[in-house]
Design an enzyme around this catalytic site. Structure first.
Site, PDB file in Angstrom:
ATOM      1  NE  ARG A  71      13.161  17.637  40.602  1.00  0.00           N
ATOM      2  CZ  ARG A  71      14.213  18.061  40.667  1.00  0.00           C
ATOM      3  NH1 ARG A  71      15.389  17.356  40.184  1.00  0.00           N
ATOM      4  NH2 ARG A  71      14.700  19.280  41.198  1.00  0.00           N
ATOM      5  CE  LYS A  89      -9.533  24.425  23.656  1.00  0.00           C
ATOM      6  NZ  LYS A  89      -9.859  25.854  23.807  1.00  0.00           N
ATOM      7  N   GLY A  90     -13.985  21.834  21.777  1.00  0.00           N
ATOM      8  CA  GLY A  90     -15.026  20.877  22.220  1.00  0.00           C
ATOM      9  C   GLY A  90     -16.180  20.514  21.071  1.00  0.00           C
ATOM     10  CE  LYS A  91     -19.651  23.393  15.488  1.00  0.00           C
ATOM     11  NZ  LYS A  91     -20.749  24.233  14.813  1.00  0.00           N
ATOM     12  CD  GLN A 126      -6.192  25.246  29.457  1.00  0.00           C
ATOM     13  OE1 GLN A 126      -5.154  24.493  29.593  1.00  0.00           O
ATOM     14  NE2 GLN A 126      -7.228  24.822  30.182  1.00  0.00           N
ATOM     15  NE  ARG A 153     -12.979  33.821  35.405  1.00  0.00           N
ATOM     16  CZ  ARG A 153     -11.838  33.582  35.276  1.00  0.00           C
ATOM     17  NH1 ARG A 153     -10.981  34.411  35.946  1.00  0.00           N
ATOM     18  NH2 ARG A 153     -11.285  32.560  34.667  1.00  0.00           N
ATOM     19  NE  ARG A 210     -15.651  32.074  27.208  1.00  0.00           N
ATOM     20  CZ  ARG A 210     -16.322  31.153  26.718  1.00  0.00           C
ATOM     21  NH1 ARG A 210     -16.955  31.357  25.426  1.00  0.00           N
ATOM     22  NH2 ARG A 210     -16.347  30.077  27.147  1.00  0.00           N
ATOM     23  CG  ASP A 241     -12.990  29.793  26.614  1.00  0.00           C
ATOM     24  OD1 ASP A 241     -12.975  28.673  27.084  1.00  0.00           O
ATOM     25  OD2 ASP A 241     -12.953  30.732  27.367  1.00  0.00           O
ATOM     26  CG  ASN A 271      -7.210  24.815  33.174  1.00  0.00           C
ATOM     27  OD1 ASN A 271      -7.281  23.487  32.839  1.00  0.00           O
ATOM     28  ND2 ASN A 271      -5.976  25.332  33.024  1.00  0.00           N
ATOM     29  N   GLY A 313     -12.949  23.994  29.780  1.00  0.00           N
ATOM     30  CA  GLY A 313     -14.395  23.824  29.594  1.00  0.00           C
ATOM     31  C   GLY A 313     -14.694  23.939  28.054  1.00  0.00           C
ATOM     32  CG  HIS A 314     -12.939  21.471  25.966  1.00  0.00           C
ATOM     33  ND1 HIS A 314     -12.039  20.700  25.449  1.00  0.00           N
ATOM     34  CD2 HIS A 314     -12.365  22.734  26.117  1.00  0.00           C
ATOM     35  CE1 HIS A 314     -10.840  21.226  25.752  1.00  0.00           C
ATOM     36  NE2 HIS A 314     -11.080  22.666  26.125  1.00  0.00           N
TER      37      HIS A 314
HETATM   38  P1  GDP Z   1     -13.492  25.363  23.910  1.00  0.00           P
HETATM   39  O1  GDP Z   1     -13.048  25.752  25.568  1.00  0.00           O
HETATM   40  O2  GDP Z   1     -12.557  25.785  22.923  1.00  0.00           O
HETATM   41  O3  GDP Z   1     -14.171  23.949  23.816  1.00  0.00           O
HETATM   42  O4  GDP Z   1     -14.688  26.448  23.901  1.00  0.00           O
HETATM   43  P2  GDP Z   1     -16.056  26.774  24.705  1.00  0.00           P
HETATM   44  O5  GDP Z   1     -17.178  25.558  24.822  1.00  0.00           O
HETATM   45  O6  GDP Z   1     -15.385  27.061  26.041  1.00  0.00           O
HETATM   46  O7  GDP Z   1     -16.691  28.144  24.203  1.00  0.00           O
HETATM   47  C1  GDP Z   1     -17.230  28.081  22.864  1.00  0.00           C
HETATM   48  C2  GDP Z   1     -18.504  28.582  22.980  1.00  0.00           C
HETATM   49  O8  GDP Z   1     -19.149  28.866  21.583  1.00  0.00           O
HETATM   50  C3  GDP Z   1     -19.549  27.553  23.379  1.00  0.00           C
HETATM   51  O9  GDP Z   1     -20.589  28.032  23.975  1.00  0.00           O
HETATM   52  C4  GDP Z   1     -19.936  26.812  22.042  1.00  0.00           C
HETATM   53  O10 GDP Z   1     -21.363  26.174  22.255  1.00  0.00           O
HETATM   54  C5  GDP Z   1     -20.039  28.041  21.071  1.00  0.00           C
HETATM   55  N1  GDP Z   1     -19.890  27.877  19.865  1.00  0.00           N
HETATM   56  C6  GDP Z   1     -19.010  26.994  19.122  1.00  0.00           C
HETATM   57  N2  GDP Z   1     -19.066  27.209  17.832  1.00  0.00           N
HETATM   58  C7  GDP Z   1     -19.946  28.165  17.716  1.00  0.00           C
HETATM   59  C8  GDP Z   1     -20.243  29.019  16.417  1.00  0.00           C
HETATM   60  O11 GDP Z   1     -19.756  28.687  15.120  1.00  0.00           O
HETATM   61  N3  GDP Z   1     -21.217  30.008  16.658  1.00  0.00           N
HETATM   62  C9  GDP Z   1     -21.682  30.522  17.927  1.00  0.00           C
HETATM   63  N4  GDP Z   1     -22.727  31.124  18.041  1.00  0.00           N
HETATM   64  N5  GDP Z   1     -21.375  29.636  19.043  1.00  0.00           N
HETATM   65  C10 GDP Z   1     -20.557  28.616  19.062  1.00  0.00           C
HETATM   66  P1  IMO Z   2     -10.367  25.978  27.343  1.00  0.00           P
HETATM   67  O1  IMO Z   2      -9.950  24.687  27.264  1.00  0.00           O
HETATM   68  C1  IMO Z   2     -10.086  30.366  28.555  1.00  0.00           C
HETATM   69  C2  IMO Z   2      -7.054  31.066  31.632  1.00  0.00           C
HETATM   70  C3  IMO Z   2      -7.780  31.795  33.014  1.00  0.00           C
HETATM   71  C4  IMO Z   2      -6.592  32.707  33.576  1.00  0.00           C
HETATM   72  C5  IMO Z   2      -5.471  31.749  32.869  1.00  0.00           C
HETATM   73  C6  IMO Z   2      -4.802  30.682  34.191  1.00  0.00           C
HETATM   74  O2  IMO Z   2     -11.842  25.932  27.920  1.00  0.00           O
HETATM   75  O3  IMO Z   2     -10.223  26.877  26.259  1.00  0.00           O
HETATM   76  P2  IMO Z   2      -5.534  28.658  35.373  1.00  0.00           P
HETATM   77  O4  IMO Z   2      -6.855  28.301  35.877  1.00  0.00           O
HETATM   78  O5  IMO Z   2      -5.007  27.789  34.321  1.00  0.00           O
HETATM   79  O6  IMO Z   2      -4.391  28.955  36.514  1.00  0.00           O
HETATM   80  O7  IMO Z   2      -5.809  30.032  34.688  1.00  0.00           O
HETATM   81  O8  IMO Z   2      -5.691  30.982  31.842  1.00  0.00           O
HETATM   82  N1  IMO Z   2      -7.723  29.887  31.206  1.00  0.00           N
HETATM   83  C7  IMO Z   2      -8.356  29.859  30.337  1.00  0.00           C
HETATM   84  N2  IMO Z   2      -9.080  30.456  29.396  1.00  0.00           N
HETATM   85  N3  IMO Z   2     -10.292  28.840  28.351  1.00  0.00           N
HETATM   86  C8  IMO Z   2      -9.575  27.894  28.901  1.00  0.00           C
HETATM   87  O9  IMO Z   2      -9.863  26.639  28.593  1.00  0.00           O
HETATM   88  C9  IMO Z   2      -8.753  28.283  30.001  1.00  0.00           C
HETATM   89  N4  IMO Z   2      -7.998  27.562  31.027  1.00  0.00           N
HETATM   90  C10 IMO Z   2      -7.506  28.530  31.848  1.00  0.00           C
HETATM   91  O10 IMO Z   2      -9.105  32.314  32.644  1.00  0.00           O
HETATM   92  O11 IMO Z   2      -6.627  33.578  32.726  1.00  0.00           O
HETATM   93 MG    MG Z   3     -13.717  26.666  26.984  1.00  0.00          MG
END
Ligand code: GDP
Ligand code: IMO
Ligand code: MG
Length: 423
Positions: free
Chosen positions: A143, A16-18, A224, A303, A305, A13, A38, A40-41
């Site tokens: 396998r 990465k998506g951004k 992740q 959930r 964080r 989190d 698992n 969420g970007h």
């Molecule tokens: P990812 O899993 O690495 O793609 O990240 P997530 O999307 O799960 O979580 C990042 C969260 O932070 C998202 O809600 C983004 O919209 C937000 N976000 C990303 N960059 C920034 C930033 O520079 N500032 C703020 N306030 N939010 C950000």
């Molecule tokens: P992104 O790509 C944050 C965490 C889960 C749990 C552990 C194992 O959005 O950064 P799993 O479902 O893989 O068996 O869960 O890993 N987890 C993540 N935490 N960002 C993620 O992906 C995650 N993918 C899995 O919360 O602790």
């Molecule tokens: Mg994420």
């Protein structure tokens, strides 16, 4: 042509998506190499906020191709849901989204096994997203798995039934039973597979090798983060794939000597969702503020964080394991208003202070050693260039660059595409 990698350096989190969305204009191909739903970007642009789970974050750009590589695990039901949500954007998926025939499928019973396994663990649960990730990768390495290409074979149903029946037997061994309606789960699963079949199912390693020969620019999008890596993360509180740089090679079939830039992305503080040790975690008002201002809720599970200060011991470790060449710092805007910013520079252990990431970072083994830096009051979210940074924010960046011995090339000051400052 080399392949660049973008990898999360913390517990996921990081944003990465951004950043993949921001960088896609400079690439021909964006490829996911591990993980599955698992992940969420989140991408934000033109007032739209969109969360992707399996689909690479280059999907909104007009020209880039998107590849789901062999290392990814796909739940056809979630995947179809993602495609449906993209309907308003009129994307021609048959031309822009390619799926490896070697990617493994998450069956409905994989998800059930994940739930049963977590329930049986009680307090020791991983905090899994319950998307069936662990059981699917177990079947892959054991396998027994079913791959996307298998659904095109004439005996595919028999293979499916054999694995499903094995899973049902495994489920019956758990002490507390979970309720499920298999017929309904299977109906949705098979219906969703029809959507998957409409996409180009390819030998993605060959596709990428050809693209490399044709000098196409390729970016591999990690899911992740390094501290969730099955080998180098905080085992057993990790995911079941290789989230670090090596995972891009096995998950796409690209050779290690063709890896180019390795972009390491981190938050200006730290978050973790799910169970497991987190030395700099805050249980006070500061942690609550980070969570509230940063809107730290899981993009996949919703959930809350867990939040804490930045951890340089963990970041240096992740930089070394991945061979990071450039850093990107996200969410600096969330720290505005803190009088002082704490930075963990070492861990205190029974044997004295250490600066390497040890076998165990459980609270009984390590506690964080902090230094303090002055904070800044100013709102950063409207800034557009580095010369507008408050002095204390610039000092924070300079300190991190010196300690991490790697340049911070992008500073993100908000969730929108536009809130991205290149240095
Ligand atoms: P990812 O899993 O690495 O793609 O990240 P997530 O999307 O799960 O979580 C990042 C969260 O932070 C998202 O809600 C983004 O919209 C937000 N976000 C990303 N960059 C920034 C930033 O520079 N500032 C703020 N306030 N939010 C950000
Ligand atoms: P992104 O790509 C944050 C965490 C889960 C749990 C552990 C194992 O959005 O950064 P799993 O479902 O893989 O068996 O869960 O890993 N987890 C993540 N935490 N960002 C993620 O992906 C995650 N993918 C899995 O919360 O602790
Ligand atoms: Mg994420």
């Amino acid at each position: 042509m080399s392949v660049d990698l973008l990898l999360g350096l913390q517990w996921g989190d990081e944003g990465k998506g951004k950043i993949v969305d921001v960088l896609t204009k400079d690439y021909d191909i964006i490829a996911r190499f591990q993980g599955g739903p698992n992940a969420g970007h989140t991408l934000k642009f033109d007032g739209i906020s969109h969360v992707l789970h399996t689909i690479p974050s280059g999907i909104f750009h007009p020209s880039a191709l998107n590849i789901i590589g062999n290392g990814v695990v796909i739940d056809p039901v979630i995947f179809k849901g993602e495609l449906d949500k993209l309907a308003p954007f009129n994307i021609d998926f048959a031309k822009k989204l390619f799926v490896s025939k070697k990617a493994h499928l998450i069956l409905p019973t994989h998800r059930l096994l994940d739930a049963a396994s977590e329930a049986a663990k009680g307090k020791a649960k991983i905090g899994s997203t319950l998307k069936g990730i662990g059981p699917t990768y177990m079947d892959k390495t054991g396998r027994n798995g079913i791959r996307v290409g298998d659904i095109l074979l004439s005996d595919w149903k028999l293979r499916y039934e054999a694995l499903r029946d094995k899973h049902l037997k495994m489920l019956s061994h758990y002490e507390s039973q979970i309720d499920f309606d298999l017929a309904s789960l299977e109906a949705t699963f098979f219906e969703s597979l029809e959507t998957l079949k409409e996409l180009p199912l390819i030998d993605s390693e060959d596709f990428l090798h050809t693209a490399q020969r044709e000098q196409k620019k390729i970016l591999a999008e990690g899911a992740q983060g390094s501290l969730l890596d099955v080998d180098f993360g905080t085992y057993p509180f990790v995911t079941s794939s290789t989230t670090t740089a090596a995972g891009a090679c096995t998950g796409l079939g690209i050779a290690p000597n063709t890896v180019g830039e390795v972009y390491g992305i981190f938050k200006a503080y730290t978050t973790r969702v799910g169970s497991g040790p987190f030395p700099t975690e805050l249980f006070d008002e500061d942690g609550e503020t980070m969570g509230r201002v940063g809107q730290e809720f899981g993009a996949t599970t919703g959930r809350a964080r867990r939040c804490g200060w930045i951890d340089l011991v963990a970041l240096k470790y992740a930089i070394r394991v991945n061979g990071v060449t450039q850093l990107m710092m996200m969410k600096g805007d969330v720290l505005s208003g803190f009088e002082t910013i704490k930075v963990c520079t070492a861990y205190a252990t029974a044997e004295g202070e250490i600066e390497h990431f040890p076998f165990s970072i459980e609270p009984e083994n390590v506690s964080p050693v902090y230094i303090e830096l002055p904070g800044w009051e100013e709102d950063l979210t409207q800034l557009t260039a580095e010369d507008q940074f408050p002095a204390s924010f610039s000092a924070y960046i300079a300190y991190l660059e010196k300690e991490l011995e790697t340049p911070i090339k992008i500073v993100s000051v908000g969730p929108d595409r536009k809130q991205t400052i290149f240095r």
